[in-house]
Design a protein around this motif. Structure first.
Motif, PDB file in Angstrom:
ATOM      1  N   GLU A 101       0.856  -1.168   0.000  1.00  0.00           N
ATOM      2  CA  GLU A 101       0.000   0.000   0.000  1.00  0.00           C
ATOM      3  C   GLU A 101       0.899   1.227   0.000  1.00  0.00           C
ATOM      4  N   LYS A 102       0.760   2.053  -0.991  1.00  0.00           N
ATOM      5  CA  LYS A 102       1.659   3.184  -1.196  1.00  0.00           C
ATOM      6  C   LYS A 102       1.489   4.243  -0.108  1.00  0.00           C
ATOM      7  N   GLU A 103       2.598   4.744   0.386  1.00  0.00           N
ATOM      8  CA  GLU A 103       2.581   5.812   1.379  1.00  0.00           C
ATOM      9  C   GLU A 103       2.355   7.150   0.677  1.00  0.00           C
ATOM     10  N   LEU A 104       1.487   7.981   1.266  1.00  0.00           N
ATOM     11  CA  LEU A 104       1.213   9.291   0.686  1.00  0.00           C
ATOM     12  C   LEU A 104       2.393  10.224   0.960  1.00  0.00           C
ATOM     13  N   LEU A 105       3.004  10.740  -0.110  1.00  0.00           N
ATOM     14  CA  LEU A 105       4.169  11.605   0.004  1.00  0.00           C
ATOM     15  C   LEU A 105       3.939  12.880  -0.804  1.00  0.00           C
ATOM     16  N   PRO A 106       4.576  13.986  -0.404  1.00  0.00           N
ATOM     17  CA  PRO A 106       4.442  15.232  -1.178  1.00  0.00           C
ATOM     18  C   PRO A 106       4.888  15.033  -2.623  1.00  0.00           C
ATOM     19  N   LEU A 107       4.208  15.689  -3.549  1.00  0.00           N
ATOM     20  CA  LEU A 107       4.552  15.589  -4.959  1.00  0.00           C
ATOM     21  C   LEU A 107       5.924  16.201  -5.215  1.00  0.00           C
ATOM     22  N   SER A 108       6.694  15.547  -6.046  1.00  0.00           N
ATOM     23  CA  SER A 108       8.042  16.032  -6.359  1.00  0.00           C
ATOM     24  C   SER A 108       8.035  17.017  -7.517  1.00  0.00           C
ATOM     25  N   ALA A 109       6.981  16.958  -8.345  1.00  0.00           N
ATOM     26  CA  ALA A 109       6.888  17.862  -9.500  1.00  0.00           C
ATOM     27  C   ALA A 109       5.817  18.912  -9.247  1.00  0.00           C
ATOM     28  N   SER A 110       6.096  20.144  -9.621  1.00  0.00           N
ATOM     29  CA  SER A 110       5.107  21.206  -9.481  1.00  0.00           C
ATOM     30  C   SER A 110       4.335  21.360 -10.792  1.00  0.00           C
ATOM     31  N   ALA A 111       3.107  21.816 -10.673  1.00  0.00           N
ATOM     32  CA  ALA A 111       2.260  21.942 -11.858  1.00  0.00           C
ATOM     33  C   ALA A 111       2.675  23.144 -12.698  1.00  0.00           C
ATOM     34  N   GLU A 112       2.757  22.919 -13.995  1.00  0.00           N
ATOM     35  CA  GLU A 112       3.018  24.000 -14.931  1.00  0.00           C
ATOM     36  C   GLU A 112       1.825  24.106 -15.869  1.00  0.00           C
ATOM     37  N   TYR A 113       1.187  25.266 -15.863  1.00  0.00           N
ATOM     38  CA  TYR A 113       0.003  25.433 -16.699  1.00  0.00           C
ATOM     39  C   TYR A 113      -0.211  26.911 -17.022  1.00  0.00           C
ATOM     40  N   ARG A 114      -1.035  27.147 -18.022  1.00  0.00           N
ATOM     41  CA  ARG A 114      -1.444  28.488 -18.389  1.00  0.00           C
ATOM     42  C   ARG A 114      -2.951  28.595 -18.205  1.00  0.00           C
ATOM     43  N   SER A 115      -3.414  29.771 -17.836  1.00  0.00           N
ATOM     44  CA  SER A 115      -4.851  29.963 -17.604  1.00  0.00           C
ATOM     45  C   SER A 115      -5.665  29.612 -18.832  1.00  0.00           C
ATOM     46  N   GLU A 116      -5.139  29.935 -20.020  1.00  0.00           N
ATOM     47  CA  GLU A 116      -5.906  29.665 -21.236  1.00  0.00           C
ATOM     48  C   GLU A 116      -6.094  28.166 -21.473  1.00  0.00           C
ATOM     49  N   TRP A 117      -5.160  27.341 -20.954  1.00  0.00           N
ATOM     50  CA  TRP A 117      -5.335  25.894 -21.062  1.00  0.00           C
ATOM     51  C   TRP A 117      -6.548  25.455 -20.247  1.00  0.00           C
ATOM     52  N   ILE A 118      -6.669  26.007 -19.051  1.00  0.00           N
ATOM     53  CA  ILE A 118      -7.797  25.653 -18.175  1.00  0.00           C
ATOM     54  C   ILE A 118      -9.116  26.069 -18.810  1.00  0.00           C
ATOM     55  N   PHE A 119      -9.158  27.294 -19.350  1.00  0.00           N
ATOM     56  CA  PHE A 119     -10.386  27.778 -19.980  1.00  0.00           C
ATOM     57  C   PHE A 119     -10.770  26.913 -21.187  1.00  0.00           C
ATOM     58  N   SER A 120      -9.773  26.528 -21.972  1.00  0.00           N
ATOM     59  CA  SER A 120     -10.031  25.690 -23.146  1.00  0.00           C
ATOM     60  C   SER A 120     -10.525  24.305 -22.739  1.00  0.00           C
ATOM     61  N   LEU A 121      -9.896  23.720 -21.725  1.00  0.00           N
ATOM     62  CA  LEU A 121     -10.329  22.407 -21.230  1.00  0.00           C
ATOM     63  C   LEU A 121     -11.751  22.468 -20.700  1.00  0.00           C
ATOM     64  N   ALA A 122     -12.064  23.535 -19.969  1.00  0.00           N
ATOM     65  CA  ALA A 122     -13.409  23.675 -19.409  1.00  0.00           C
ATOM     66  C   ALA A 122     -14.452  23.761 -20.516  1.00  0.00           C
ATOM     67  N   LYS A 123     -14.144  24.506 -21.561  1.00  0.00           N
ATOM     68  CA  LYS A 123     -15.074  24.634 -22.690  1.00  0.00           C
ATOM     69  C   LYS A 123     -15.310  23.274 -23.342  1.00  0.00           C
ATOM     70  N   THR A 124     -14.227  22.540 -23.597  1.00  0.00           N
ATOM     71  CA  THR A 124     -14.341  21.208 -24.189  1.00  0.00           C
ATOM     72  C   THR A 124     -15.078  20.264 -23.266  1.00  0.00           C
ATOM     73  N   PHE A 125     -14.803  20.367 -21.977  1.00  0.00           N
ATOM     74  CA  PHE A 125     -15.396  19.473 -20.994  1.00  0.00           C
ATOM     75  C   PHE A 125     -16.918  19.571 -20.997  1.00  0.00           C
ATOM     76  N   PHE A 126     -17.426  20.779 -21.086  1.00  0.00           N
ATOM     77  CA  PHE A 126     -18.870  20.967 -21.043  1.00  0.00           C
ATOM     78  C   PHE A 126     -19.548  20.572 -22.344  1.00  0.00           C
ATOM     79  N   GLU A 127     -18.766  20.410 -23.404  1.00  0.00           N
ATOM     80  CA  GLU A 127     -19.338  20.052 -24.709  1.00  0.00           C
ATOM     81  C   GLU A 127     -19.297  18.554 -24.995  1.00  0.00           C
ATOM     82  N   ASP A 128     -18.354  17.809 -24.370  1.00  0.00           N
ATOM     83  CA  ASP A 128     -18.075  16.445 -24.807  1.00  0.00           C
ATOM     84  C   ASP A 128     -18.289  15.421 -23.700  1.00  0.00           C
ATOM     85  N   THR A 129     -19.524  15.275 -23.251  1.00  0.00           N
ATOM     86  CA  THR A 129     -19.866  14.242 -22.273  1.00  0.00           C
ATOM     87  C   THR A 129     -21.123  13.515 -22.754  1.00  0.00           C
ATOM     88  N   PRO A 130     -20.985  12.667 -23.777  1.00  0.00           N
ATOM     89  CA  PRO A 130     -22.151  12.073 -24.448  1.00  0.00           C
ATOM     90  C   PRO A 130     -23.048  11.228 -23.550  1.00  0.00           C
TER      91      PRO A 130
END
Length: 239
Positions: free
Chosen positions: A103-132
């Motif tokens: 059973e894996k021990e919960l440990l702090p993530l070693s990698a930090s998230a790299e993202y741009r706000s426009e990626w989130i907005f684009s994903l959200a738009k797609t998300f609301f359109e593509d759930t058949p």
């Protein structure tokens, strides 16, 4: 599996406030209860029952085993077999080198998230359109696995945790670096979901819904970037 195999037409009776009744046809998702067992030369272990859509089972069990630390790669899985004539048993045979009791021990993530706000907005738009399936039944949770602005995998399931596990499993099967990925979910973000995403090694979890307090506290403690109430023009950053 075809989408038609995941839904079934049923009749229901509609009763209004005046006591009138009528029959109407509707679509329901065809979920199943799968009893998952893992084994190798070192023994056999039950992982319990999972209620899910009977689709992408390889991805589901791979995701579960990976985030729990039982496997480190898809190559650790020898075979996955389903016996629907015997209480929907799923038998996963692992290499002898796999520790089926781990059973894996919960440990702090070693990698930090790299993202741009426009990626989130684009994903959200797609998300609301593509759930058949959700559009047809209103009874599924959806999950997107993305790397940067590119969507790698999209999946629906009756269970929110199952959808995340299937996305993780897809990444493991396709040898995708989870430290460079993000997960977008339709679900309320719970303490358990945050723990599962951290154990999978994914640095960014996004939801169109809201988190619980314990989920936010866990995300902050273990350095998971948590974004909720994501829309195509705004989002809330909790950690």
């Amino acid at each position: 599996m075809n989408k038609g195999d995941l839904v079934q037409k049923v009749y229901m009776e509609i009763i209004d406030s005046n006591g009138n009744s009528s029959k109407e046809e509707t679509l329901l998702i065809s979920d199943e209860v799968l009893n998952v067992c893992i084994k190798n030369a070192n023994g056999e272990r039950s992982l319990g029952s999972i209620t899910c859509l009977p689709d992408r089972i390889d991805e589901l069990v791979t995701g579960i085993l990976y985030r729990r630390g039982i496997i480190s790669a898809y190559s650790d899985i020898v075979s996955v077999s389903i016996n629907r004539e015997c209480a929907n048993d799923v038998l996963v045979t692992l290499k002898d080198s796999a520790d089926i009791w781990k059973e894996k021990e919960l440990l702090p993530l070693s990698a930090s998230a790299e993202y741009r706000s426009e990626w989130i907005f684009s994903l959200a738009k797609t998300f609301f359109e593509d759930t058949p399936l959700h559009k047809e039944t209103g009874a599924t949770h959806s999950c997107i696995l993305a790397k940067g602005e590119k969507i790698l995998f999209s999946v629906e399931d009756s269970g929110r945790h199952n959808a995340v596990d299937k996305a993780v499993g897809y990444a493991v099967i396709n040898e995708t670096d989870l430290e460079k990925c993000m997960i977008f979910t339709s679900a309320r973000v719970s303490y358990e979901m945050v723990g599962n995403v951290i154990n999978a090694g994914i640095p960014l979890l996004i939801s169109k819904s809201i988190p619980t307090l314990k989920a936010v506290e866990l995300a902050r403690k273990y350095k998971l970037s948590l974004i909720c109430r994501a829309k195509d023009d705004s989002f809330c950053k909790f950690s």
